[in-house]
Enzyme design. Structure first.
Site, PDB file in Angstrom:
ATOM      1  N   CYS A  34       0.795  -1.236   0.000  1.00  0.00           N
ATOM      2  CA  CYS A  34       0.000   0.000   0.000  1.00  0.00           C
ATOM      3  C   CYS A  34       0.825   1.283   0.000  1.00  0.00           C
ATOM      4  CB  CYS A  34      -0.959   0.006   1.193  1.00  0.00           C
ATOM      5  SG  CYS A  34      -0.147   0.282   2.790  1.00  0.00           S
ATOM      6  N   CYS A  51      14.143   0.072  11.146  1.00  0.00           N
ATOM      7  CA  CYS A  51      13.710   0.880  12.280  1.00  0.00           C
ATOM      8  C   CYS A  51      12.278   1.340  11.977  1.00  0.00           C
ATOM      9  CB  CYS A  51      14.662   2.059  12.427  1.00  0.00           C
ATOM     10  SG  CYS A  51      14.375   3.062  13.874  1.00  0.00           S
TER      11      CYS A  51
END
Length: 128
Positions: free
Chosen positions: A97, A117
């Site tokens: 997406c 991260c």
């Protein structure tokens, strides 16, 4: 990210998740609910539900955000150059997406050498 999806996410997500996922924001370090999560399970994209990371690839990097050394399967994460904030980084987004997840660094302590991260507000967690 497509405009139609942005509209849907505006209704679905809380304001902080929307800011991070859609507008490429960042949650405050050490504030996310999954930073210190040690449970077994799967981390999925909060925007579309795509499985992204397994708990076995998670480690404590001490940076204040959940860190992973690999994606759950090849092709689940897209890498995009990010030249914001006066530095060149690699942004990671959901390949399904285009939702912003965080950044990728080459300073991970495991054999992959990678540290994804990730913002806690960009993912959901389903315990095994």
């Amino acid at each position: 990210m497509k405009e139609e999806l942005k509209k849907q996410l505006k209704e679905k997500l809380d304001p902080v998740s929307y800011e991070v996922i859609v507008n490429k924001g960042t949650e405050r370090p050490h504030s996310g609910e999954y930073n210190l999560n040690l449970k077994d399970g799967i981390y999925s994209c909060k925007a579309c539900g795509e499985a992204l990371f397994e708990s076995g690839s998670k480690f404590d990097a001490g940076c204040g955000w959940p860190s992973f050394d690999q994606e759950i399967a090849e092709g689940k994460i897209k890498e995009v150059f990010d030249d914001s904030h006066g530095m060149r980084r690699v942004e990671v987004v959901c390949a399904n997406c285009d939702g912003h997840l965080g950044h990728l660094f080459n300073d991970g302590p495991t054999e992959t050498g990678l540290r994804y991260c990730v913002n806690s507000v960009s993912v959901d967690f389903e315990e095994a």
